[in-house]
Design a protein around this motif. Structure first.
Motif, mmCIF file in Angstrom:
data_model
loop_
_atom_site.group_PDB
_atom_site.id
_atom_site.type_symbol
_atom_site.label_atom_id
_atom_site.label_comp_id
_atom_site.label_asym_id
_atom_site.label_seq_id
_atom_site.Cartn_x
_atom_site.Cartn_y
_atom_site.Cartn_z
ATOM 1 N N LEU A 136 0.825 -1.215 0.000
ATOM 2 C CA LEU A 136 0.000 0.000 0.000
ATOM 3 C C LEU A 136 0.860 1.267 0.000
ATOM 4 O O LEU A 136 0.682 2.175 0.793
ATOM 5 N N ARG A 137 1.805 1.285 -0.933
ATOM 6 C CA ARG A 137 2.641 2.461 -1.160
ATOM 7 C C ARG A 137 2.378 2.977 -2.578
ATOM 8 O O ARG A 137 2.424 2.201 -3.537
ATOM 9 N N TYR A 138 2.127 4.274 -2.704
ATOM 10 C CA TYR A 138 1.915 4.859 -4.024
ATOM 11 C C TYR A 138 3.245 5.382 -4.549
ATOM 12 O O TYR A 138 3.825 6.329 -4.005
ATOM 13 N N ILE A 139 3.735 4.752 -5.617
ATOM 14 C CA ILE A 139 4.979 5.161 -6.275
ATOM 15 C C ILE A 139 4.734 5.063 -7.781
ATOM 16 O O ILE A 139 4.299 4.021 -8.268
ATOM 17 N N ASP A 140 4.994 6.128 -8.505
ATOM 18 C CA ASP A 140 4.746 6.174 -9.946
ATOM 19 C C ASP A 140 6.060 5.991 -10.706
ATOM 20 O O ASP A 140 6.867 6.910 -10.801
ATOM 21 N N TRP A 141 6.250 4.771 -11.240
ATOM 22 C CA TRP A 141 7.446 4.458 -12.015
ATOM 23 C C TRP A 141 7.201 4.587 -13.516
ATOM 24 O O TRP A 141 8.084 4.267 -14.317
ATOM 25 N N VAL A 142 6.011 5.047 -13.905
ATOM 26 C CA VAL A 142 5.617 5.019 -15.310
ATOM 27 C C VAL A 142 5.560 6.401 -15.948
ATOM 28 O O VAL A 142 6.067 6.623 -17.050
ATOM 29 N N THR A 143 4.934 7.351 -15.256
ATOM 30 C CA THR A 143 4.589 8.624 -15.874
ATOM 31 C C THR A 143 5.789 9.515 -16.168
ATOM 32 O O THR A 143 5.868 10.145 -17.219
#
Length: 291
Positions: free
Chosen positions: A244-251
């Motif tokens: 339940l960690r929000y990490i954006d590796w895409v944008t």
């Protein structure tokens, strides 16, 4: 719900101050900070209070190296003697994106479960043994790529099985547990934290095998925890990950993305406990909007 929030950090930032101010305002929380040994510890003393303390024996944390594992172990060992139910590992770039009350309700509803993510269909697969099986030259630990570094990494890729075998691992591989990989930020029960500490103390060869590993903080703790016979891992296939960690590796444009107000709705919909990375000078209103 008594919680320990263990923070790995190297500088004083807006998200660090925000996270400490908010979570330390609740008596059921204790915060422990590991400040990189390269940093001036005096810059952090103003953050100390009754339920906020600094780890005294610090590690020089270097990206990708065993020192990242060592810093986490220092935080875990610093939790010994503290009364708590759950141990959160976060960085100084994280902020809570769920209120303290909602966190407690989530934990109570899943008491005894471990919030740790193992790679699955939500991720691209990475062979965890690659992180430990080989010795890595200095070029792999440099954050900025150079022409020489690219050549060294190419040579390593072609000839790693001939010249770069980590014998500390391969010589004892049949004695070691199967390796697993996942995100290196997690929330564990006190029982599991103590299990990891005991395992490390009793399995020095396993620990030593990771001394020349690459980004193995994503492997070390996950692999140890899988040896626990009664492990109970939280799983929600619809969540962003089981930690339940929000990490954006895409944008992008940074990887991971530096989050801002334009990411707010996606973060809230994720149901995450914490989000990262948040910029060093992040807007206070943005950070407050989640709690």
């Amino acid at each position: 719900m008594k919680k320990i929030i263990a923070i790995v950090c190297h500088k004083v930032t807006a998200p660090l101050i925000h996270t400490i101010e908010y979570l330390s305002s609740y008596d059921n929380n204790s915060l422990i900070l590991h400040v990189d040994a390269k940093s001036n510890i005096n810059d952090f003393h103003f953050l100390e209070k009754k339920n906020v303390r600094l780890v005294k024996e610090r590690v020089d944390v270097q990206w990708g190296r065993f020192s990242q594992i060592e810093a986490t172990l220092r935080l875990m060992k610093s939790s010994i003697g503290t009364d708590y139910a759950y141990f959160f590992l976060i960085s100084g770039d994280d902020i809570p994106v769920m209120s303290n009350q909602d966190m407690d309700e989530l934990l109570v509803g899943n008491i005894g479960k471990e919030f740790i993510h193992y790679q699955d269909s939500r991720n691209s697969f990475v062979d965890p043994s690659e992180r430990v099986r080989f010795v890595y030259p200095e070029a792999f630990y440099e954050r900025k790529s150079t022409v020489a570094g690219k050549l060294i990494r190419k040579f390593h890729k072609l000839f790693k099985n001939q010249f770069f075998i980590n014998k500390k691992y391969t010589s004892h591989q049949n004695q070691f547990p199967k390796l697993y990989k996942g995100t290196n930020w997690f929330t564990l029960t006190r029982e599991s934290v103590e299990f990891i500490i005991n395992y490390v103390e009793q399995n020095k060869k396993f620990v030593d095998a990771f001394s020349s590993s690459l980004c193995a903080d994503e492997v070390f703790f996950h692999s140890i925890l899988k040896t626990k016979s009664d492990i109970n891992i939280y799983h929600d296939p619809l969540a962003i990950n089981n930690a339940l960690r929000y990490i954006d590796w895409v944008t992008g444009p940074e990887y991971p993305r530096i989050l801002n107000d334009s990411d707010r709705d996606k973060i809230i919909k994720s149901g995450a406990l914490f989000a990262r990375k948040v910029g060093a000078d992040a807007d206070k209103n943005f950070m407050n909007s989640f709690i």
